[in-house]
Scaffold this active site. Structure first.
Site, PDB file in Angstrom:
ATOM      1  N   HIS A  27       0.829  -1.204   0.000  1.00 49.50           N
ATOM      2  CA  HIS A  27       0.000   0.000   0.000  1.00 49.50           C
ATOM      3  C   HIS A  27       0.862   1.252   0.000  1.00 49.50           C
ATOM      4  CE1 HIS A  27      -2.380  -3.302   1.630  1.00 49.50           C
ATOM      5  NE2 HIS A  27      -3.462  -2.665   1.284  1.00 49.50           N
ATOM      6  N   HIS A 258      -4.089   3.355  -3.444  1.00 52.42           N
ATOM      7  CA  HIS A 258      -4.232   2.870  -2.071  1.00 52.42           C
ATOM      8  C   HIS A 258      -3.478   1.575  -1.819  1.00 52.42           C
ATOM      9  CE1 HIS A 258      -6.138   1.588   1.700  1.00 52.42           C
ATOM     10  NE2 HIS A 258      -6.194   0.406   1.130  1.00 52.42           N
ATOM     11  N   ARG A 351     -17.149 -18.108  39.314  1.00 57.13           N
ATOM     12  CA  ARG A 351     -16.863 -16.663  39.228  1.00 57.13           C
ATOM     13  C   ARG A 351     -16.629 -16.083  40.626  1.00 57.13           C
ATOM     14  NH1 ARG A 351     -22.269 -13.344  39.367  1.00 57.13           N
ATOM     15  NH2 ARG A 351     -23.743 -14.962  39.950  1.00 57.13           N
ATOM     16  N   GLU A 405     -16.941  -4.002  25.166  1.00 56.80           N
ATOM     17  CA  GLU A 405     -16.160  -5.230  25.297  1.00 56.80           C
ATOM     18  C   GLU A 405     -14.926  -5.208  24.396  1.00 56.80           C
ATOM     19  OE1 GLU A 405     -19.361  -5.124  24.423  1.00 56.80           O
ATOM     20  OE2 GLU A 405     -20.414  -5.761  26.243  1.00 56.80           O
ATOM     21  N   HIS A 467     -27.539 -14.784  25.524  1.00 58.61           N
ATOM     22  CA  HIS A 467     -26.513 -14.579  26.548  1.00 58.61           C
ATOM     23  C   HIS A 467     -25.822 -15.875  26.961  1.00 58.61           C
ATOM     24  CE1 HIS A 467     -28.267 -10.665  26.615  1.00 58.61           C
ATOM     25  NE2 HIS A 467     -27.584 -10.258  27.654  1.00 58.61           N
TER      26      HIS A 467
END
Lengths: 657, 657
Positions: A27, A258, A351, A405, A467
């Site tokens: 590029h 490009h 957890r 996230e 979920h």
């Protein structure tokens, strides 16, 4: 642009054009367009010593538009870095060179992070800027006081992760972060306007940034913009209006320049247009000289910094942290924790065990910086009384990442790359899909970050299939150089955390249950059994006919199935598999012994079968998920999908009959 | 708020609170906070007939903040839809109910898309709004003329995909799209300000939206805002300042009310504060009456529309398109294409074959709407002379999605859900990591979208490991209800496209090579062999001792390895595996026959081993990748990583010896 800056920038243009031409791949457009901005930065403003890319207090330069890698290689070469020789540039994009298609961290000294997947360089740089402020607060400005510069293209700014990155940076007032936007109005498909009409200046201001728009080929404007940027109390965007492929008389300003070689004729025409009479890969001394001088500009500052470090009472601790070494007694308390858990057999969600482990080690490992993508209470990632890392006092060790996230995962990469911190961050395991591109870069680079993925199966319950991870363990285990841990109880959780933190060149995912599970490691092992990846948790008490493999919350189901089988006179052993990757690294005889030779092999895991055949063979029995989950209480779902001790035992017996 | 609107909104509040209380699980805060805005929308502005959620020209309502599902269930119930009875609401979040934790499309009539993973409802709605404008251009405003309403929370707006969605919508001037932002200043972890300080009003304006900020509990302001929104020539954001959990005297305005039951005492206190004397799950007739009237408001318009449809010369075509049926002779030309390819054996990259297939079918299937995330030329997704779908004439059939893989994938879901279009979109296969969360929702819902993933291995070459998929085939194959196609040549490409388009309830990924590959299907089969998922491509010409399995660009390597083996006197057969999912659905005896019983089984694929054991067994030979790739020309990489016919043949022979 006045010489010699103009000529220095042209050296970048020509090297980039020639390297792409030689490789017939690459590029040229971006390096040629941003050569002027980069030249001013690297010769006047950036703090670095080309000979010492390892200087901890150097400014970081992140080429978020990684396809323009020849810009970076040109800069590294011209400024006098040892890594990128002319030979390397001649071998651009060839096997074994230091000059791969996109910049790769760990491959080429001076490359601060691997870039190419758009938007992530910017998001990673946010993490570097966080780490800088945090370490400045921890060790003082005498030792840590530098900037992070990012070169980003239109593609970077279109990617969603750029939003997460800039809103997080704006919120945290990361004033040492400066983004140079290559505003060239061109993407691969043509004009940016074909697909985007965003007012980027207004957008960055809305995110809390200070913004200046300049002509990216006007050296006066460029210098004034940098001088302005370093005075701001917010992150800064310098919108650099440039001409892509600047210097190529026939292609500049078009998308033709490009992503491919200019072609022989245009290379000649560009040389002529630039007034660059030299052969390919020849840079005259009068151009090297000012570049090499620029590359040495920081040496005095480096020496002064080294003197301060040598005199600092924090020298040893600083060097340990930056080297990524754990403190000597990092796990002293954790070993006690394990010993206690082995005797007390606490039943809780894994957890929660993870939260307890963090409580145990957080004080011992001051490099740990935690956080969550707005699921702190659910992820059990917060250690109580920890101050929040935030402006103006960045000494806190917990980041409120917000519902970001991907941005979190990329920032964690940046923090790890920066050095001095060991980041971990939480979300639901299912949302590793959102952060996956950054997890991949962590694995590719080999950086130590720990992703805490709670609610790791249908055991999440009522929130339902959106979920509930089903395919995520398989998808994560498929990724090279990623340790996927799925511990079964307190002991395994502690063991796996230890392994994750000791893995200096491998990121980890910690898959943890929402639901309570009984302890399964209830005798003193005297070693970290999880380090083996898989191990026999329970031998058969009768001649073994069945082996049951399981991970995480299903290990206790396997143990219950074993009890059912043995009550029926069928000998059954149980193998816990907290980490497939570590198991794969064991000697073959160990693996063979663990897998064993019983007549029947069963695996039970509340996920898809993919990958389990390595344990149970293609004709083994798998008790798990074949579809997405459903919304209902966890125990109802385990019954509904038939992931029970009874189902495991029945299937094994059926096969034995 | 004046009665009865106040009371009608309170009915939503109480139903939501009571359902969450009964389930002891769920999110009461958002439904209680947005009850007023939703009530005004559903009683005064939204075009729908509660009894006819299948009305093609209804307004779409997308609950992007899917955790507030009780808002939607309350609206569906109160307005008189049949799907959500009081019993269903009593069974909120229980197995088999119509009222799962998050709204699920296909599960509950009236739910327009599955939401929960934040940001995606908004991004999906952009696709619905695109489809609406496109179909309005195709069939006329008499048949298509409706709006898309989105309720989005702070989490949705923090997610990166929201940036891709709003910048795309702004660029396309989707004025029929209106987003209601629940500006309640609360996230799970606490105040929004903990993690975000974005000026959303300025941000949306920067993306080309018209914005109005209102008090979300002031019915006059709400009404005026809707009246304003429908007059704009841009997409609109109504920023609704609300109090989360409005009505709960002790918890409203706090994050305690976001995601859990209020508890017995607070439920009583809330009833009192609202002046709602009725028992749980009791709605008095005087509240039902105006709600049911609102739910019938659109009936007259529906009847008029039905009359227009009945009279339209486009009736049959409209109904076919909306039903998602393919035209009768959709594949007439493609079948010719296959027949020609079988005899002419064209050698080319499979992405080029895919482009040729699209050229062949694009005219025959007017529902196809293509696009690419700024890699049009590389993805071969553009059919020449196709007008671009853009404002003001939306009749074009190609979308310039920009560098927005996730936004594209979510928009494709919305277009498919809307009905009347069959979307496909391209990017590099490696960037399915970026779009993965939307691919997952497509699979979960079961919608027909086709992801064109080119450059599907190290065969991508010089761009290097950031751009080379290695684990992606495994990760995609792990996902339930997703067809992953990896065709080997022109014939298989055509067959797989046909299968993808015929799969009405399954999304597809088309993994395609960058590099040229020889034809392997060179005899007339007379059937779609790819429909079997895997099939014997070449029998052994000597007694079969070896079976070689391969997909895509490695099938020709398998064929070459077969030739090497047979030249050495070792009989070898080759099995092509274009789709594991379709193979898994075959009868067991077919599968057993294809897998066969040769002494040696080898698989060759330029990806990781995970999953291949089902074909070759745990002790089979796998020739593929064990690490990330590298930057070099493709043929150098195939040699370097040992993915060659010679390597396959040697490994097989070594095992035979």
């Amino acid at each position: 642009m006045p010489a010699p800056l103009k000529t220095m920038a042209d050296a970048i243009r020509v090297l980039s054009m020639d390297a792409v031409e030689q490789a017939n791949s690459g590029h040229p457009g971006m390096p040629m367009g941003m050569a002027d901005v980069a030249t001013v930065l690297w010769t006047r403003f950036m703090k670095y010593d080309a000979a010492r890319p390892d200087w901890a207090d150097r400014d970081r330069f992140v080429l978020s538009a990684g396809h323009g890698s020849m810009l970076l290689y040109s800069l590294l070469h011209l400024s006098g870095g040892k890594a990128v020789s002319l030979d390397q540039i001649r071998n651009f994009r060839q096997l074994g060179s230091n000059t791969p298609g996109h910049p790769e961290w760990g491959h080429t000294p001076g490359v601060e992070t691997t870039t190419g997947p758009l938007g992530q360089g910017l998001a990673t740089a946010v993490g570097m800027a966080i780490a800088e402020r945090h370490l400045a607060a921890r060790f003082g400005a005498d030792l840590v006081d530098h900037r992070t510069w990012v070169l980003a293209g239109d593609g970077c700014l279109m990617e969603g992760v750029s939003h997460e990155a800039i809103s997080l940076a704006g919120r945290l007032k990361l004033s040492r972060l400066c983004v140079l936007w290559d505003d060239n109005r061109i993407t691969i498909d043509g004009a940016v306007g074909l697909s985007d009409a965003t007012d980027q200046v207004a957008r960055f201001k809305a995110a809390g940034w200070a913004v200046k728009a300049i002509d990216g080929h006007d050296v006066g404007q460029i210098r004034r913009a940098f001088a302005w940027a370093v005075r701001q109390d917010k992150p800064t965007l310098i919108a650099c209006r440039t001409t892509i492929g600047k210097g190529s008389p026939n292609f500049e300003g078009t998308h033709d320049v490009h992503g491919k070689a200019l072609g022989k004729a245009e290379v000649v025409a560009t040389r002529e247009a630039l007034g660059w009479p030299h052969d390919p890969f020849v840079v005259p001394d009068e151009v090297y000289r000012p570049w090499r001088a620029a590359g040495r500009r920081g040496r005095k500052e480096l020496k002064a910094w080294e003197a301060r470090l040598a005199a600092s009472p924090q020298k040893a601790e600083f060097e340990r942290a930056v080297a990524g070494e754990l403190p000597k007694h990092a796990f002293a308390r954790l070993d006690q924790f394990i010993a206690e858990a082995e005797t007390k057999a606490p039943a809780a969600a894994t957890r929660q065990h993870s939260g307890a482990v963090l409580e145990t080690i957080f004080g011992e490992i001051p490099d740990l910086v935690g956080g969550s993508a707005d699921l702190t209470g659910s992820n059990n990632t917060y250690v109580k009384n920890t101050p929040i890392l935030d402006a103006p006092d960045y000494s806190g060790r917990y980041v409120n990442y917000g519902v970001r996230e991907f941005g979190m995962a990329a920032a964690m990469n940046g923090m790890a790359l920066h050095g001095g911190t060991i980041p971990y961050g939480g979300t639901f395991l299912v949302f590793t899909d959102y952060s996956r591109p950054a997890i991949r870069l962590a694995a590719l680079m080999g950086v130590r970050v720990v992703h805490v993925g709670t609610h790791d199966s249908i055991g999440l319950g009522e929130d339902g299939p959106t979920h509930q991870p089903v395919e995520h363990l398989a998808a994560l285990r498929a990724m090279p150089n990623l340790n996927v841990f799925r511990p079964a109880d307190a002991v395994e959780v502690a063991e796996c955390w230890k392994l994750a933190l000791e893995a200096k060149r491998t990121p980890s995912v910690m898959a943890l249950s929402r639901q309570k599970v009984p302890a399964v490691r209830t005798t003193v092992a005297g070693e970290n059994l999880s380090a083996r990846g898989a191990y026999q948790l329970a031998a058969a008490s009768l001649p073994a006919q069945v082996t049951i493999f399981a991970s995480g919350s299903e290990v206790s189901i396997a143990m219950a199935a074993r009890a059912l089988l043995e009550a029926d006179g069928v000998g059954a052993r149980v193998v816990s598999t907290p980490s497939w990757e570590l198991f794969a690294a064991q000697p073959e005889d160990y693996r063979a012994a663990v897998i064993g030779e019983t007549e029947v092999r069963v695996a039970v895991e509340a996920g898809v079968r993919m990958g389990w055949d390595r344990f149970i063979g293609a004709d083994g029995i798998f008790v798990g998920m074949e579809s997405f989950g459903a919304s209902a209480p966890a125990e109802v779902l385990y019954e509904h999908f038939g992931i029970t001790a009874q189902a495991v035992a029945s299937a094994a017996k059926l096969k034995l009959d």
